[in-house]
Design an enzyme around this catalytic site. Structure first.
Site, PDB file in Angstrom:
ATOM      1  N   LYS A 280      -0.677   4.848   4.641  1.00 43.70           N
ATOM      2  CA  LYS A 280      -1.605   3.922   5.306  1.00 43.70           C
ATOM      3  C   LYS A 280      -1.133   3.672   6.732  1.00 43.70           C
ATOM      4  O   LYS A 280       0.039   3.376   6.964  1.00 43.70           O
ATOM      5  CB  LYS A 280      -1.694   2.607   4.533  1.00 43.70           C
ATOM      6  CG  LYS A 280      -2.722   1.634   5.108  1.00 43.70           C
ATOM      7  CD  LYS A 280      -2.942   0.464   4.176  1.00 43.70           C
ATOM      8  CE  LYS A 280      -3.917  -0.545   4.769  1.00 43.70           C
ATOM      9  NZ  LYS A 280      -5.252   0.046   5.057  1.00 43.70           N
TER      10      LYS A 280
ATOM     11  N   HIS B 156       0.830  -1.204   0.000  1.00 44.68           N
ATOM     12  CA  HIS B 156       0.000   0.000   0.000  1.00 44.68           C
ATOM     13  C   HIS B 156       0.866   1.257   0.000  1.00 44.68           C
ATOM     14  O   HIS B 156       2.074   1.204   0.243  1.00 44.68           O
ATOM     15  CB  HIS B 156      -0.915   0.023   1.227  1.00 44.68           C
ATOM     16  CG  HIS B 156      -2.108  -0.876   1.108  1.00 44.68           C
ATOM     17  ND1 HIS B 156      -2.037  -2.234   1.311  1.00 44.68           N
ATOM     18  CD2 HIS B 156      -3.406  -0.606   0.799  1.00 44.68           C
ATOM     19  CE1 HIS B 156      -3.246  -2.768   1.139  1.00 44.68           C
ATOM     20  NE2 HIS B 156      -4.086  -1.799   0.823  1.00 44.68           N
TER      21      HIS B 156
END
EC number: 1.17.1.8
Length: 255
Positions: free
Chosen positions: A149, A145
């Site tokens: 995040k 990601h």
């Protein structure tokens, strides 16, 4: 009759994308936008608020939440207690919190959705991985990601691991005398296999499940290159929760 939607966390990337999705669907309408970082009082005629308490008496059907793990549990409780069916894309819930929210939704007679991932392809990845795990019990999950995040592993990785564990022959992988020369080098342990989290700028949301067996391997991978990939699932969630009377965990329950 349109479904009236409140979007919490509308200043973020997912929230702002959800705003455009709702505006583009004649079956949906924006009732309010909520974000503690908002400086405006309205956006294109839609009222803007900084706190959830300000919308408690508002006439709305669905609460869409793209806030942060720190606030999402209380936000979801708030939505249910005030008659809004929650559609939640923020991850970080504990199993106990999901159980409590499911019970509360049933008590209130409200539908709801907590979805670790709204991309249809990611849901298929989870289902395919669970099927493969029956025959390939040796596996590892790698999720990748963007570097902003906050939680690791991702909700999608955890949900994938849970589905796999339901069907996989339980066993511990790796050498019996395995030693990590650097702590954490083998990733997070989950029911005998490992989950690895990658965080880099330029990524959006990606996951692969790698299976290994004698003389062969299988890799199942999904990539979200743009947050628009999640909007089909968000749209489906909004339209489905108003028909239901209990919260579900995972978009697959609405497909």
């Amino acid at each position: 009759m349109t479904i009236k939607v409140i979007i919490a966390g509308f200043k973020g990337k997912m929230g702002s994308t959800a705003v455009e999705m709702v505006k583009g669907d004649a079956a949906l309408s924006l009732a309010a936008l909520v974000d503690p970082f908002a400086t405006e009082t309205e956006v294109d005629g839609v009222p803007v608020f900084k706190t959830k308490e300000e919308v408690a008496s508002l006439e709305a059907d669905v609460w869409v939440d793209f806030t942060t793990p720190k606030f999402t549990y209380e936000n979801t409780r708030f939505a249910l207690e005030n008659g809004f069916a929650p559609v939640v894309g923020t991850t970080g819930f504990t199993p106990e919190e999901i159980e409590e929210l499911t019970a509360l939704s049933a008590e209130k007679g409200l539908g709801g959705l907590i979805a670790p991932n709204f991309a249809i392809g990611a849901i298929l990845l989870m289902q395919f991985a669970a099927q493969a795990a029956k025959y390939f019990p040796n596996l590892e999950i790698i999720e990748l990601h963007h570097d902003k995040k906050k939680d690791a592993p991702s909700g999608t990785a955890v949900k994938t691991a849970e589905l796999i564990s339901q069907v996989r022959q339980s066993q511990t992988q790796g050498a019996a005398d395995e030693e990590e020369l650097i702590a954490g080098a083998r990733g997070a342990a989950f029911d005998g296999f490992r989950i690895h989290s990658v965080r880099l700028p330029g990524l959006v949301a990606h996951q692969e499940v790698i299976f290994g067996a004698q003389g062969e391997g299988l890799t199942i991978r999904h990539d979200s290159y743009d947050r628009i990939s999640f909007m089909g699932g968000v749209n489906l969630g909004i339209k489905e929760v108003v028909k239901r009377s209990q919260l579900v965990y995972g978009l697959e329950h609405l497909l």
